[in-house]
Design a protein around this motif. Sequence first.
Motif, PDB file in Angstrom:
ATOM      1  N   ASP A 231       0.847  -1.181   0.000  1.00 59.60           N
ATOM      2  CA  ASP A 231       0.000   0.000   0.000  1.00 59.60           C
ATOM      3  C   ASP A 231       0.891   1.242   0.000  1.00 59.60           C
ATOM      4  OD1 ASP A 231      -2.042  -1.814   0.288  1.00 59.60           O
ATOM      5  OD2 ASP A 231      -2.478  -1.323   2.367  1.00 59.60           O
ATOM      6  N   GLN A 232       0.387   2.340  -0.541  1.00 59.59           N
ATOM      7  CA  GLN A 232       1.118   3.605  -0.499  1.00 59.59           C
ATOM      8  C   GLN A 232       0.566   4.435   0.639  1.00 59.59           C
ATOM      9  OE1 GLN A 232       1.241   5.919  -4.129  1.00 59.59           O
ATOM     10  NE2 GLN A 232       1.997   7.725  -3.064  1.00 59.59           N
ATOM     11  N   THR A 233       1.425   4.821   1.584  1.00 60.06           N
ATOM     12  CA  THR A 233       1.019   5.629   2.730  1.00 60.06           C
ATOM     13  C   THR A 233       0.713   7.053   2.279  1.00 60.06           C
ATOM     14  OG1 THR A 233       2.386   4.309   4.197  1.00 60.06           O
ATOM     15  CG2 THR A 233       1.733   6.487   4.994  1.00 60.06           C
TER      16      THR A 233
ATOM     17  N   THR B 234      -8.858   3.056   5.352  1.00 59.10           N
ATOM     18  CA  THR B 234      -8.714   3.784   6.613  1.00 59.10           C
ATOM     19  C   THR B 234     -10.063   4.322   7.053  1.00 59.10           C
ATOM     20  OG1 THR B 234      -6.498   4.438   5.940  1.00 59.10           O
ATOM     21  CG2 THR B 234      -7.497   5.669   7.758  1.00 59.10           C
TER      22      THR B 234
ATOM     23  N   SER C  66      -9.236   3.695  -0.093  1.00 57.65           N
ATOM     24  CA  SER C  66      -8.506   3.574   1.164  1.00 57.65           C
ATOM     25  C   SER C  66      -9.413   2.897   2.180  1.00 57.65           C
ATOM     26  CB  SER C  66      -8.085   4.942   1.690  1.00 57.65           C
ATOM     27  OG  SER C  66      -7.458   4.799   2.953  1.00 57.65           O
TER      28      SER C  66
ATOM     29  N   ALA D 228      -3.726   4.810   3.709  1.00 55.79           N
ATOM     30  CA  ALA D 228      -2.959   4.184   2.639  1.00 55.79           C
ATOM     31  C   ALA D 228      -3.861   3.916   1.448  1.00 55.79           C
ATOM     32  CB  ALA D 228      -2.334   2.886   3.124  1.00 55.79           C
TER      33      ALA D 228
ATOM     34  N   ASN E  39      -3.904   9.571   8.997  1.00 53.60           N
ATOM     35  CA  ASN E  39      -3.042   9.007   7.967  1.00 53.60           C
ATOM     36  C   ASN E  39      -3.682   7.734   7.446  1.00 53.60           C
ATOM     37  OD1 ASN E  39      -1.214  11.045   8.415  1.00 53.60           O
ATOM     38  ND2 ASN E  39       0.029   9.842   9.819  1.00 53.60           N
TER      39      ASN E  39
ATOM     40  N   ASP F 228      -3.185  -1.698  -2.659  1.00 52.13           N
ATOM     41  CA  ASP F 228      -2.166  -2.064  -3.648  1.00 52.13           C
ATOM     42  C   ASP F 228      -2.591  -3.079  -4.694  1.00 52.13           C
ATOM     43  OD1 ASP F 228      -2.332  -4.290  -2.067  1.00 52.13           O
ATOM     44  OD2 ASP F 228      -0.181  -4.625  -1.996  1.00 52.13           O
TER      45      ASP F 228
END
Length: 165
Positions: A41-43, A91, A89, A147, A145, A150
Amino acid sequence: MALTKVQAEGINLADTFAFTGTLSGTAANTPAFIASRTSSDQTITANTWTKIQFNDEILDTDNCYDPSTNYRFTPTVAGKYYIYLNVYSSTPNTHIYGSLHLNGDYYTIGVADGSQGGGVFLSNIFTLNGSGNYVEAYTYQGTGNGAIEDSAQYAVFGGYKLIGA
């Protein structure tokens, strides 16, 4: 002068043809590309616009997508292009935005608000000159924050030429 059967009746696509010589032409919808993220995953830092690093080329007909440095599509043929972005995401309690940038500037922005995370799909038609115009994908998370997932089922960036200039 007598017409040939093809001139008089057209081509019957059910027939079988034996060709001699060379057939040539160009694909109508190229250049085209599809890119996703692989391996991790890209943060994404909260409250910051971040370029999405789509580092896996699923399709790149004319080598116009850069999957390793700039993560951008720079077609070498002028025309109108359909470009799309899907970003997701997982999150929780976040506002997630997606944006398509043309030559470094915001062009199209979409947003999702989800207590369990969320995704954004957006698209637009861009006129690209074939000699330097480029399109990039960005994201932004408004709370916490997070991510970008992916895999191509969650995050994908792509496009193709619709018509010439």
